[in-house]
Design a protein around this motif. Structure first.
Motif, mmCIF file in Angstrom:
data_model
loop_
_atom_site.group_PDB
_atom_site.id
_atom_site.type_symbol
_atom_site.label_atom_id
_atom_site.label_comp_id
_atom_site.label_asym_id
_atom_site.label_seq_id
_atom_site.Cartn_x
_atom_site.Cartn_y
_atom_site.Cartn_z
ATOM 1 N N ILE A 56 49.982 3.216 35.125
ATOM 2 C CA ILE A 56 49.669 1.979 34.416
ATOM 3 C C ILE A 56 50.216 0.741 35.137
ATOM 4 C CG2 ILE A 56 51.713 2.099 32.874
ATOM 5 C CD1 ILE A 56 49.757 1.294 30.575
ATOM 6 N N SER A 94 37.183 9.242 36.014
ATOM 7 C CA SER A 94 38.442 9.214 35.262
ATOM 8 C C SER A 94 38.142 8.924 33.796
ATOM 9 C CB SER A 94 39.328 8.103 35.817
ATOM 10 O OG SER A 94 40.355 7.787 34.908
ATOM 11 N N TYR A 123 40.131 -0.470 38.240
ATOM 12 C CA TYR A 123 39.921 0.928 38.650
ATOM 13 C C TYR A 123 38.731 1.526 37.899
ATOM 14 C CZ TYR A 123 41.078 5.902 39.291
ATOM 15 O OH TYR A 123 41.033 7.249 39.583
ATOM 16 N N ASN A 152 43.925 12.711 32.054
ATOM 17 C CA ASN A 152 45.149 12.491 32.846
ATOM 18 C C ASN A 152 45.607 13.816 33.463
ATOM 19 O OD1 ASN A 152 44.908 10.033 31.415
ATOM 20 N ND2 ASN A 152 47.120 9.716 31.487
ATOM 21 N N SER A 165 53.661 5.958 39.937
ATOM 22 C CA SER A 165 53.224 7.253 39.408
ATOM 23 C C SER A 165 52.659 7.142 37.989
ATOM 24 C CB SER A 165 54.406 8.216 39.377
ATOM 25 O OG SER A 165 55.370 7.714 38.489
ATOM 26 N N VAL A 167 52.644 8.875 34.045
ATOM 27 C CA VAL A 167 53.790 9.090 33.149
ATOM 28 C C VAL A 167 54.458 10.451 33.329
ATOM 29 C CG1 VAL A 167 52.287 9.763 31.185
ATOM 30 C CG2 VAL A 167 54.598 8.933 30.769
ATOM 31 N N LYS A 174 62.590 11.141 36.291
ATOM 32 C CA LYS A 174 63.660 10.415 35.583
ATOM 33 C C LYS A 174 64.614 11.385 34.882
ATOM 34 C CE LYS A 174 61.244 6.078 34.468
ATOM 35 N NZ LYS A 174 60.683 5.276 33.365
ATOM 36 N N TRP A 189 58.831 3.893 29.209
ATOM 37 C CA TRP A 189 58.072 2.639 29.027
ATOM 38 C C TRP A 189 57.267 2.664 27.736
ATOM 39 C CZ3 TRP A 189 55.395 2.296 34.519
ATOM 40 C CH2 TRP A 189 56.393 2.128 35.487
ATOM 41 N N ARG A 196 48.182 10.651 24.882
ATOM 42 C CA ARG A 196 47.498 11.022 26.120
ATOM 43 C C ARG A 196 47.223 12.523 26.128
ATOM 44 N NH1 ARG A 196 47.221 6.369 26.219
ATOM 45 N NH2 ARG A 196 47.685 4.876 27.878
ATOM 46 N N PRO A 255 53.765 -2.058 29.228
ATOM 47 C CA PRO A 255 52.559 -1.870 28.398
ATOM 48 C C PRO A 255 52.374 -0.430 27.917
ATOM 49 C CG PRO A 255 51.966 -2.078 30.716
ATOM 50 C CD PRO A 255 53.447 -2.309 30.639
ATOM 51 N N ASP A 256 51.751 -0.307 26.753
ATOM 52 C CA ASP A 256 51.377 1.006 26.213
ATOM 53 C C ASP A 256 50.048 1.474 26.793
ATOM 54 O OD1 ASP A 256 53.334 1.921 24.523
ATOM 55 O OD2 ASP A 256 52.599 0.793 22.791
HETATM 56 O O1 GFB Z 1 50.255 7.705 32.951
HETATM 57 P P1 GFB Z 1 50.232 6.246 32.797
HETATM 58 O O2 GFB Z 1 50.916 5.444 33.859
HETATM 59 O O3 GFB Z 1 48.759 5.700 32.731
HETATM 60 O O4 GFB Z 1 50.930 5.834 31.404
HETATM 61 P P2 GFB Z 1 47.579 5.512 31.658
HETATM 62 C C1 GFB Z 1 50.649 6.493 30.218
HETATM 63 C C2 GFB Z 1 51.579 5.998 29.116
HETATM 64 O O5 GFB Z 1 52.908 6.445 29.406
HETATM 65 C C3 GFB Z 1 51.662 4.485 28.938
HETATM 66 C C4 GFB Z 1 53.810 5.370 29.235
HETATM 67 O O6 GFB Z 1 51.702 4.209 27.553
HETATM 68 C C5 GFB Z 1 52.973 4.145 29.587
HETATM 69 O O7 GFB Z 1 53.587 2.951 29.089
HETATM 70 N N1 GFB Z 1 55.005 5.582 30.053
HETATM 71 C C6 GFB Z 1 56.252 5.799 29.555
HETATM 72 C C7 GFB Z 1 55.109 5.587 31.390
HETATM 73 N N2 GFB Z 1 57.149 5.893 30.541
HETATM 74 C C8 GFB Z 1 56.465 5.776 31.703
HETATM 75 C C9 GFB Z 1 56.861 5.803 33.060
HETATM 76 O O8 GFB Z 1 58.041 5.948 33.430
HETATM 77 N N3 GFB Z 1 55.866 5.677 33.992
HETATM 78 C C10 GFB Z 1 54.556 5.533 33.632
HETATM 79 N N4 GFB Z 1 53.636 5.430 34.606
HETATM 80 N N5 GFB Z 1 54.160 5.458 32.335
HETATM 81 C C11 GFB Z 1 46.212 5.423 33.839
HETATM 82 C C12 GFB Z 1 45.295 4.418 34.467
HETATM 83 O O9 GFB Z 1 46.450 4.949 32.578
HETATM 84 O O10 GFB Z 1 45.618 6.698 33.689
HETATM 85 C C13 GFB Z 1 44.626 4.938 35.648
HETATM 86 O O11 GFB Z 1 46.002 3.232 34.709
HETATM 87 C C14 GFB Z 1 44.081 6.347 35.478
HETATM 88 O O12 GFB Z 1 43.584 4.060 35.973
HETATM 89 C C15 GFB Z 1 45.065 7.266 34.796
HETATM 90 O O13 GFB Z 1 42.898 6.317 34.737
HETATM 91 C C16 GFB Z 1 44.459 8.600 34.432
HETATM 92 O O14 GFB Z 1 47.178 6.813 31.068
HETATM 93 O O15 GFB Z 1 47.910 4.425 30.678
#
Ligand code: GFB
Length: 297
Positions: A56, A94, A123, A152, A165, A167, A174, A189, A196, A255-256
């Protein structure tokens, strides 16, 4: 992560005629290099798993790269595949291509029915353009280019960089580091309320192979586990697997993202595929991979 899982699966099924190129040998954003590769190597089947991807924060911070790199990569590969007569191409999209407030679970028909989630709009737009290009080639020139929409993903060779990376990989790292340093807090975060759906990349690879064999439609098709969890539930599960029993601290300045994106997987289930790796088992296996491979050699 996806490419290496596909190679593992294909090798396990005794394919010996695989053509692979990593980034140091072929820059897919270089139009003439891609055209030259296709003209010389003449692949019969193409799986387009390469993309500039990230979690995210990376999506939010680098909209230009997520839009431009992905458009370039997919335009070059899809066009060269057509020009050299590739028999079948599988394009990986995706679940973020669907509207932010799509009905849940999300059917394939939800594509382009509403506004996208702002954190990953560039994206998603690139991936939607890839779907449309595959469909356009099929409609105009009769190709067999299919587009699959994975949920995901996680697993071996995931990106464990905390800034870029997704989540699950981030939380594994972490939790591991907090435990190793005897810390009693772990920062997660967002609010933890977002939901998800997670799929192990080995299950995705099996699904892609099945679709290469059995699916010849230009209509997009979802690939997911059919179950989702809140980020809070995921964080607790990861901490449990890693053995970290400190406190979760929620960083609400982050952000969520989209509130929920659970895919409707009816279509692929009817074709006879279902996931085989439950979330906990997949996290345990990825944790083992992480311990054996981190820091990256
Ligand atoms: O996996 P993620 O980065 O992407 O985040 P998305 C999913 C959720 O996990 C969000 C929370 O609500 C984040 O705020 N989160 C909590 C965290 N802690 C963490 C952390 O330490 N790192 C991360 N990264 N998130 C992506 C898209 O969206 O999904 C891409 O931006 C792609 O384009 C991918 O489609 C599959 O699920 O929100």
């Amino acid at each position: 992560m996806v490419g290496s899982a596909l190679v593992r699966r294909l090798e396990a099924e005794r394919f010996t005629n695989l053509l692979t190129r990593d980034r140091s040998h072929l820059d897919l954003s270089d139009e003439s290099a891609v055209a030259k590769f296709f003209a010389e190597a003449r692949p019969d089947i193409v799986i387009l798993a390469a993309a500039n991807v990230g979690g995210i924060k990376a999506n939010n911070d680098f909209p230009v790269e997520f839009l431009l790199d992905n458009l370039r990569i997919q335009n070059n590969v899809i066009r060269s595949a057509y020009q050299t007569g590739v028999r079948k191409l599988l394009f990986l999209g995706s679940s973020c291509i669907y509207p932010k407030l799509a009905p849940q679970p999300i059917p394939e028909s939800a594509l382009l029915t509403g506004p996208l989630e702002s954190t990953n709009e560039p994206y998603a737009i690139a991936k939607i353009a890839g779907i449309k290009l595959c469909q356009a080639y099929t409609r105009e020139y009769g190709t067999n280019f299919i587009s699959v929409m994975p949920t995901n993903l996680y697993g071996p060779n995931d990106n464990f960089d905390l800034e870029t990376s997704h989540v699950l990989a981030a939380l594994l790292r972490k939790a591991h580091e907090a435990k190793s340093r005897n810390e009693n807090k772990l920062i997660v975060w967002g609010t933890g309320e977002s939901r998800r759906e997670f799929l192990h990349v080995d299950d995705l690879a099996a699904a892609c192979l099945l679709l290469l064999e059995k699916y010849d439609s230009a209509e997009i098709i979802n690939i997911g586990s059919g179950e989702d969890v809140t980020i809070r539930e995921l964080a607790k599960l990861v901490c449990d697997v890693v053995g970290f029993d400190g406190e979760l601290v929620w960083d609400k300045t982050k952000p969520d993202g989209t509130p929920r994106k659970l895919l409707d997987v009816t279509r692929i289930r009817v074709l006879g595929w279902q996931p085989t790796i439950p979330l906990r088992k997949g996290i345990e296996q990825t944790h083992e991979w992480f311990l054996a491979n981190w820091p990256q050699k």
